[in-house]
Structure formats: structure tokens, C-alpha cells
Design an enzyme around this catalytic site. Sequence first.
Site, PDB file in Angstrom:
ATOM      1  CB  ILE A 140      -3.535  10.530  41.672  1.00 15.83           C
ATOM      2  CG1 ILE A 140      -3.582   9.267  41.884  1.00 15.83           C
ATOM      3  CG2 ILE A 140      -4.923  11.008  40.799  1.00 15.83           C
ATOM      4  CD1 ILE A 140      -4.694   8.807  43.178  1.00 15.83           C
ATOM      5  N   PRO A 141      -2.482  12.557  38.655  1.00 13.25           N
ATOM      6  CG  PRO A 141      -2.707  12.143  36.332  1.00 13.25           C
ATOM      7  CD  PRO A 141      -2.538  11.597  37.493  1.00 13.25           C
ATOM      8  CB  CYS A 142      -5.088  16.238  40.892  1.00 15.95           C
ATOM      9  SG  CYS A 142      -3.709  16.753  42.156  1.00 15.95           S
ATOM     10  CG  HIS A 143      -0.556  18.371  37.213  1.00 21.02           C
ATOM     11  ND1 HIS A 143      -0.293  16.991  37.519  1.00 21.02           N
ATOM     12  CD2 HIS A 143       0.200  18.377  36.014  1.00 21.02           C
ATOM     13  CE1 HIS A 143       0.540  16.393  37.044  1.00 21.02           C
ATOM     14  NE2 HIS A 143       0.724  17.253  36.016  1.00 21.02           N
ATOM     15  NE  ARG A 144      -0.326  14.791  33.501  1.00 23.90           N
ATOM     16  CZ  ARG A 144       0.507  13.654  33.690  1.00 23.90           C
ATOM     17  NH1 ARG A 144      -0.273  12.424  33.622  1.00 23.90           N
ATOM     18  NH2 ARG A 144       1.767  13.573  33.526  1.00 23.90           N
TER      19      ARG A 144
END
Length: 187
Positions: A140-144
Site C-alpha cells: 500500500i504505497p503510503c510513500h506516494r
Amino acid sequence: MGQSAQHYLVFETAGGYCGIAWSDAGITRFQLPTHSAEATEHNLLRRVPEAIPGTPRGEIDEAVAAVKRYFAGEAVDFSRFTLDLGDQDDFFRQVYDTARQVGWGETTTYGTLARQLGVGPEAARDVGQAMAKNPVALLIPCHRVLAAGGKVGGFSAPGGSATKIRMLEIEGVHVGRPPQAQQSFGF
């Protein structure tokens, strides 16, 4: 999470040592890289203390290979992997489903995700809380997900916002470095 036993694996990537935990229902936890297998295992087992070492097969093995490719700089889409988020509340699961649609090299903001969920920008803080508690960062790309105005915002993974910046740089996204940002993993 699923009622079945959980297993885990610590593995090396170009970015350091990552960890993954899974049940029969899907991936339950992902640990972003640290400098040592021991540190990664410690961090992962703090969150899934009942997990036992295992050998990934099928989709889990494919996820491990995809993570290795990601940290080697290859564009990877993690949205196809099955997650076991059974212990998350409905709002967080909605946030995670929406965040999974943000692709390689793209970014969004907490407020934009809130609007996409139909809850309005005033819920941006709640979206941020969901991102901070993301059990499978990267998948789940929370860095984006950035703060208002394209600012980096926080990141609860080892290395904090410096890790977030480095992950975005892998994807060709350049954002300003926060003061005294330190590289968090070895690439």
C-alpha cells in the site's frame, strides 16, 4: 487478520533487509528495509509476535521477488497482491484501497485521498493516521501520499521522511529533502 497461522520471511534487497508476514488469506505485514536482518526481524515480530518463519510459495514468493525488483529500480505494480487486512477498520481499508491505485512515479495528497473517498479535505488528518498505521507499507504505497502543497510529510518507517524521499527517488519523483535527512537504508 485471518484466523490461520502467520508465517514470515526476512530477505535481502538492494535497499537492505525487508520482511514479509502472511496468513492463508494474504499478506498481513511488510517491513521496509533496515541495515540488518536482525533489525528487520525484530521490527516485524514486534507487530506479528505469533508469526513463525516460513517459506513463501505462490503469490507470496512472487511478492518477495517484486519487492527485490522494486528496490533494484524496476517499476513494479503491487496492487495485484492479496492482502489480509482483517484487523483494520472499514475507513482504513477504504483509504488503503484508494491509495493502492496511486501508481509508480505518481503522488497524491492526504486531502486528495479524503476527497476521493467522499469525506472531504477536512478528513485529511484521518487519512494521514491510516497511512501512519499502514501494515504493509510499499504494497500500500503510503510513500506516494504527500502533505498539502507537495510537502513530504511524515513517514513512520525506519529512517522517517528520508526513507520516503528515497523511495520516491527510486520512482523518479523528486521532492525537497527535509533538514538533516539521513539515508535510512543502503542504496
